[in-house]
Design a protein around this motif. Structure first.
Motif, short mmCIF file in Angstrom:
data_model
loop_
_atom_site.label_atom_id
_atom_site.label_comp_id
_atom_site.label_asym_id
_atom_site.label_seq_id
_atom_site.Cartn_x
_atom_site.Cartn_y
_atom_site.Cartn_z
N CYS A 95 0.84 -1.21 0.00
CA CYS A 95 0.00 0.00 0.00
C CYS A 95 0.87 1.26 0.00
O CYS A 95 0.57 2.22 -0.72
CB CYS A 95 -0.93 -0.01 1.21
N TYR A 96 1.94 1.25 0.76
CA TYR A 96 2.79 2.44 0.83
C TYR A 96 3.64 2.59 -0.42
O TYR A 96 3.96 3.72 -0.82
CB TYR A 96 3.67 2.39 2.08
N TYR A 97 4.03 1.49 -1.05
CA TYR A 97 4.74 1.61 -2.32
C TYR A 97 3.87 2.32 -3.35
O TYR A 97 4.32 3.24 -4.04
CB TYR A 97 5.13 0.23 -2.83
N LEU A 98 2.61 1.90 -3.46
CA LEU A 98 1.71 2.53 -4.41
C LEU A 98 1.44 3.98 -4.03
O LEU A 98 1.34 4.85 -4.91
CB LEU A 98 0.38 1.75 -4.47
N ARG A 99 1.34 4.25 -2.75
CA ARG A 99 1.07 5.62 -2.32
C ARG A 99 2.21 6.56 -2.72
O ARG A 99 1.98 7.66 -3.24
CB ARG A 99 0.88 5.67 -0.80
N MET A 100 3.44 6.12 -2.50
CA MET A 100 4.58 6.99 -2.75
C MET A 100 4.94 7.05 -4.23
O MET A 100 5.44 8.08 -4.70
CB MET A 100 5.78 6.54 -1.91
N VAL A 101 4.70 5.97 -4.97
CA VAL A 101 4.98 6.01 -6.40
C VAL A 101 4.03 6.95 -7.12
O VAL A 101 4.43 7.77 -7.95
CB VAL A 101 4.89 4.58 -6.99
N PHE A 102 2.74 6.86 -6.78
CA PHE A 102 1.73 7.68 -7.46
C PHE A 102 1.38 8.95 -6.67
O PHE A 102 0.48 9.68 -7.09
CB PHE A 102 0.48 6.85 -7.70
N LYS A 103 2.05 9.16 -5.53
CA LYS A 103 1.88 10.39 -4.74
C LYS A 103 0.42 10.61 -4.32
O LYS A 103 -0.17 11.67 -4.54
CB LYS A 103 2.41 11.61 -5.52
N PHE A 104 -0.15 9.56 -3.71
CA PHE A 104 -1.53 9.63 -3.24
C PHE A 104 -1.57 9.98 -1.75
O PHE A 104 -0.69 9.55 -0.99
CB PHE A 104 -2.24 8.28 -3.40
N PRO A 105 -2.58 10.73 -1.29
CA PRO A 105 -2.86 10.78 0.15
C PRO A 105 -3.37 9.42 0.63
O PRO A 105 -3.71 8.54 -0.19
CB PRO A 105 -3.95 11.86 0.26
N LEU A 106 -3.45 9.22 1.94
CA LEU A 106 -3.81 7.91 2.47
C LEU A 106 -5.22 7.51 2.06
O LEU A 106 -5.46 6.35 1.68
CB LEU A 106 -3.67 7.92 3.99
N ARG A 107 -6.18 8.43 2.16
CA ARG A 107 -7.56 8.08 1.79
C ARG A 107 -7.66 7.74 0.31
O ARG A 107 -8.36 6.81 -0.08
CB ARG A 107 -8.50 9.23 2.14
N GLN A 108 -6.97 8.49 -0.52
CA GLN A 108 -6.99 8.22 -1.94
C GLN A 108 -6.30 6.90 -2.25
O GLN A 108 -6.70 6.18 -3.18
CB GLN A 108 -6.32 9.37 -2.69
#
Length: 326
Positions: free
Chosen positions: A72-85
Motif C-alpha cells: 500500500c505504501y509503495y503505491l502511495r509513494m509512487v503515485f503520490k496519493f494521500p492515504l484516503r486516496q
C-alpha cells in the motif's frame, strides 16, 4: 567533477553533450515504472489478509501482514496519493481483479502500522544475478522538508517560512543502488552518521568517496574499521595541515591532494564516482518528492527507507547508458 575547480571560468566552458546507447530499453523501463503488478504481485495477494484471527486474551492477531502494508505504501509513494486516496485506489484494483473477499487496510490503520514495519535498510539492493558484489560507494546527505510555507506564500503574504526539515544520509553504490540510508534531525552532522551507514553494508568495498564535510579522523577510523581494503577518497578541508596524529589514510589523501593539485587529484583518485550520490539525491526529490508526508519521526524514518527501496526497484528495471559526444 563534483569539486568546482574551474568555477570562475565556467561561463567559458561549453556544456557537454551526451547520447544514450540504450534508449529503447531505458524508454521501456520508464514505462514499466507505472505498472501496478510491480508492487502488487500474486505472492502478495495470496497472503493479503488473514480472516482467521486468534483471540487469546493478550490482543488479537493482525489481519494484514507487513507485506500488505508495504504494498500500500509503495503505491502511495509512487503515485503520490494521500492515504484516503490510496485506500480508494487499492479497493478499486481489488474490485477489478474480482477479489471481493479481500479488503484494503483502512487509512487510519495504514498510518498506525507504518512505524511498525521495522525497516532497517533500503530493500531491493541486489540484482537477481550471481555477481552482486559492491565495488564502490559514495556518501552524502540532503534535506527533506517536513512542513512550512512555500515560496509564493512567503512573498505574497510577507510571512515567516517557519521551515523545518530532516536530513537523509545515503550511501550509494556505483550501480546507483542505495545500499544504506539513515534519517536524522537537521542538527546532526554528516560525519556522525557514518557508523550507522556502514553497519547496513555487508559486502567488501574497494572505493569510498565523500565530500570534504566528512574529512575528520573519526570518519577515516570508522571507514577503515569496516572496510580496511577500501581506498577512502575525501578531499581535505581548507584549514587542514599535516599532523602525525591524523589517520594514515587521511594523511595520504592530504599529501597527494597538495602534491597533485585539485584536478589531477580528482582524476587520480576517481573522485568523480561521488556523482552517484548527487544523482541519487536528485532522483529521490524528483521521483519520490522533496518533502515527507508523515508527522511522527518514526514514521518519517520508515517513509524515507520505503522511498529508497522504490528507487532501487526502478534502478533494477533499467538505467540509461550515456556517453559523451561533444
Amino acid at each position: 567533477m563534483p569539486y568546482k575547480a574551474n568555477l570562475t571560468k565556467q561561463h567559458h566552458i561549453k556544456k557537454h553533450i551526451y547520447q544514450q546507447s540504450n534508449y529503447s530499453d531505458y524508454n521501456k523501463a520508464l514505462k514499466n515504472r507505472g505498472r501496478i503488478d510491480i508492487w502488487i504481485s500474486d505472492n502478495i495477494l495470496a497472503c493479503w489478509q488473514d480472516d482467521y484471527r486468534t483471540h487469546d486474551g493478550t490482543g488479537s492477531s493482525v489481519k494484514y501482514p507487513n507485506s500488505t502494508i508495504e504494498a500500500c505504501y509503495y503505491l502511495r509513494m509512487v503515485f503520490k496519493f494521500p492515504l484516503r486516496q490510496t485506500q480508494g485506489f487499492i479497493e478499486n484494483i481489488l474490485e477489478m481483479l474480482r477479489l471481493e473477499t479481500l479488503q484494503c487496510p483502512d487509512y487510519t490503520l495504514l498510518s498506525k502500522r507504518l512505524s511498525q514495519l521495522g525497516f532497517k535498510t533500503p530493500k531491493f539492493k541486489k540484482y537477481e544475478k550471481a555477481d552482486d558484489d559492491i565495488v564502490a560507494i559514495a556518501i552524502d546527505s540532503t534535506g527533506l522538508k517536513r512542513f512550512g510555507r512555500d515560496e509564493w506564500h512567503q512573498e505574497k503574504h510577507k510571512v515567516n517560512a517557519k521551515r523545518s526539515w530532516r536530513k537523509a544520509h545515503l550511501a550509494v553504490a556505483s550501480n546507483h543502488l542505495i545500499q544504506s540510508a539513515v534519517l536524522t534531525h537537521k542538527n546532526v552532522m554528516d560525519d556522525q552518521v557514518v557508523d550507522a551507514l556502514c553497519t547496513q553494508i555487508t559486502k567488501p568495498l574497494t572505493h569510498i568517496s565523500a565530500d570534504k564535510m566528512y574529512d575528520t579522523d573519526a570518519v577515516f577510523e570508522t571507514l577503515d574499521a569496516y572496510f580496511p581494503l577500501a581506498d577512502i577518497v575525501i578531499p581535505p578541508k581548507d584549514n587542514t595541515f599535516a599532523d602525525e596524529s591524523h589517520h594514515p589514510k587521511r594523511m595520504t589523501n592530504l599529501i597527494s591532494y597538495f602534491a597533485l593539485g585539485v584536478t589531477r587529484w580528482q582524476r587520480f583518485k576517481h573522485y568523480g564516482r561521488r556523482n552517484v550520490s548527487e544523482t541519487a539525491m536528485q532522483r529521490y526529490k524528483k521521483i519520490i518528492g522533496p518533502k515527507l508526508h508523515s508527522r511522527k519521526f518514526s514514521n518519517q524514518q520508515q517513509e524515507m527507507l520505503i522511498g529508497c527501496g522504490i528507487l532501487n526497484r526502478f534502478t533494477q528495471l533499467g538505467m540509461p547508458n550515456s556517453f559523451r559526444v561533444a
